[in-house]
Design a protein around this motif. Sequence first.
Motif, mmCIF file in Angstrom:
data_model
loop_
_atom_site.group_PDB
_atom_site.id
_atom_site.type_symbol
_atom_site.label_atom_id
_atom_site.label_comp_id
_atom_site.label_asym_id
_atom_site.label_seq_id
_atom_site.Cartn_x
_atom_site.Cartn_y
_atom_site.Cartn_z
ATOM 1 N N GLU A 8 40.109 44.038 56.740
ATOM 2 C CA GLU A 8 41.387 43.588 57.287
ATOM 3 C C GLU A 8 41.348 42.088 57.582
ATOM 4 N N MET A 9 40.235 41.607 58.118
ATOM 5 C CA MET A 9 40.085 40.170 58.380
ATOM 6 C C MET A 9 40.176 39.367 57.090
ATOM 7 N N LEU A 10 39.497 39.826 56.057
ATOM 8 C CA LEU A 10 39.496 39.120 54.776
ATOM 9 C C LEU A 10 40.875 39.136 54.137
ATOM 10 N N ARG A 11 41.562 40.269 54.274
ATOM 11 C CA ARG A 11 42.908 40.384 53.698
ATOM 12 C C ARG A 11 43.863 39.407 54.385
ATOM 13 N N LEU A 12 43.775 39.322 55.709
ATOM 14 C CA LEU A 12 44.659 38.428 56.457
ATOM 15 C C LEU A 12 44.326 36.961 56.166
ATOM 16 N N ARG A 13 43.034 36.666 56.010
ATOM 17 C CA ARG A 13 42.643 35.293 55.694
ATOM 18 C C ARG A 13 43.143 34.887 54.314
ATOM 19 N N THR A 17 45.642 31.274 54.323
ATOM 20 C CA THR A 17 44.400 30.563 53.994
ATOM 21 C C THR A 17 44.054 29.446 54.967
ATOM 22 N N LYS A 18 45.029 28.939 55.735
ATOM 23 C CA LYS A 18 44.781 27.837 56.663
ATOM 24 C C LYS A 18 44.588 28.307 58.109
ATOM 25 N N TRP A 19 44.737 29.599 58.353
ATOM 26 C CA TRP A 19 44.633 30.106 59.714
ATOM 27 C C TRP A 19 43.182 30.312 60.109
ATOM 28 N N GLY A 20 42.846 29.955 61.347
ATOM 29 C CA GLY A 20 41.506 30.163 61.876
ATOM 30 C C GLY A 20 41.399 31.483 62.605
ATOM 31 N N PRO A 21 40.201 31.816 63.105
ATOM 32 C CA PRO A 21 39.971 33.088 63.794
ATOM 33 C C PRO A 21 40.907 33.328 64.976
ATOM 34 N N TYR A 38 35.022 34.691 62.886
ATOM 35 C CA TYR A 38 34.531 33.492 62.203
ATOM 36 C C TYR A 38 33.282 33.812 61.392
ATOM 37 N N ARG A 39 32.380 34.600 61.960
ATOM 38 C CA ARG A 39 31.133 34.938 61.270
ATOM 39 C C ARG A 39 31.401 35.702 59.982
ATOM 40 N N VAL A 40 32.342 36.642 60.042
ATOM 41 C CA VAL A 40 32.678 37.416 58.839
ATOM 42 C C VAL A 40 33.294 36.521 57.772
ATOM 43 N N LEU A 41 34.215 35.665 58.183
ATOM 44 C CA LEU A 41 34.871 34.772 57.222
ATOM 45 C C LEU A 41 33.872 33.794 56.605
ATOM 46 N N LYS A 46 34.902 32.336 53.139
ATOM 47 C CA LYS A 46 36.309 32.032 53.407
ATOM 48 C C LYS A 46 36.483 30.784 54.276
ATOM 49 N N ILE A 47 35.396 30.254 54.796
ATOM 50 C CA ILE A 47 35.454 29.044 55.618
ATOM 51 C C ILE A 47 34.851 27.898 54.820
ATOM 52 N N LYS A 48 35.634 26.867 54.593
ATOM 53 C CA LYS A 48 35.162 25.701 53.862
ATOM 54 C C LYS A 48 35.396 24.451 54.705
ATOM 55 N N ARG A 49 34.460 23.541 54.611
ATOM 56 C CA ARG A 49 34.614 22.291 55.344
ATOM 57 C C ARG A 49 35.774 21.488 54.780
ATOM 58 N N ARG A 50 36.528 20.904 55.677
ATOM 59 C CA ARG A 50 37.618 20.047 55.236
ATOM 60 C C ARG A 50 37.058 18.749 54.679
ATOM 61 N N LYS A 51 37.654 18.315 53.596
ATOM 62 C CA LYS A 51 37.206 17.056 53.023
ATOM 63 C C LYS A 51 37.651 15.898 53.908
ATOM 64 N N LYS A 52 36.782 14.912 54.005
ATOM 65 C CA LYS A 52 37.132 13.714 54.764
ATOM 66 C C LYS A 52 38.190 12.918 53.992
ATOM 67 N N LYS A 53 38.839 12.003 54.722
ATOM 68 C CA LYS A 53 39.942 11.253 54.123
ATOM 69 C C LYS A 53 39.495 10.489 52.883
ATOM 70 N N TRP A 54 38.308 9.886 52.929
ATOM 71 C CA TRP A 54 37.837 9.112 51.784
ATOM 72 C C TRP A 54 37.553 10.012 50.589
ATOM 73 N N GLN A 55 37.147 11.267 50.855
ATOM 74 C CA GLN A 55 36.902 12.209 49.767
ATOM 75 C C GLN A 55 38.214 12.635 49.112
#
Length: 280
Positions: A8-13, A17-21, A38-41, A46-55
């Motif tokens: 259910e957590m994975l389905r909702l994520r 896609t932008k929502w946090g725990p 958060y641990r499951v995601l 399902k959790i990816k680091r946001r790219k920095k502005k320069w990236q």
Amino acid sequence: MIAEEEQEMLRLRDRHTKWGPKRLKDYYGLKASEGAIYRVLRQRGKIKRRKKKWQRRQDLRELKANMKAFEKLQTDTKYLTDIPEYYPKMVERRLPKFQYGVRVMAIGASFFAYADELSLTYTTLFAKRVIDHLKCYGIEVKGMEEQTDNGSEYIGSVRAKGPSAYQKVLANAGVIHTQIPPRHCTWQSDIERFNGLIEEEFYMCEPFEDREDFLAKAYAYQLFFNYGRKNRWRDDRTPAEILREKMPEVDEQVLNLPPIRLETLLATGPTPGYHVPDSV
């Protein structure tokens, strides 16, 4: 934690896609703690680091570098009535209230025109003028993409059952019209950047004697921007230099389209003639 809860957590994520725990838990009443969600995601990728502005900028630079010269345009209308330095001159000398602009993403060149009203009529006339200009220089516009926001000056009434006049002009020329998602103005970053530059370098500091003087100086700025202004985010190259690299066979005068008052097209027709100087 049972498998059904994790699924259910994975389905909702996947759905948000932008929502946090915390947001997933608050809106859907998940029983697990925020840490457990958060641990499951994270474990499921399902959790990816946001790219920095320069990236993000680097990614965009690479995207533009791989684009064809006139593959994609960004179009926008700019209010000139909210510029403190310009407003008194606008009222006193009856100068334009709105700027209609388009920016060529791959090379950074810009074209613009003016009107005293914000309307679908003027966006349509401006689009036709730019398309006809590009065609005159042998630019293939079929398949070209033109991106706008969701303003009524582009899409018409929300109750309309068919495409607007602006959309029909693009479709008839084979140009693909795309719209950014609501409240995603950063998707228009190229044309918004141009709007900021012309405000700072032109509207805020130039004196204008009358309408004719205004258009003459606007034309001079357009020539400077497309032929003389180097962009440090594009390896200190001008739009004309980038065009020369991408399309060496094309006449560089394609970047020379004088700004006009769009009201004049209502009297002369949607495809007016205009003088293009022999040299810049």
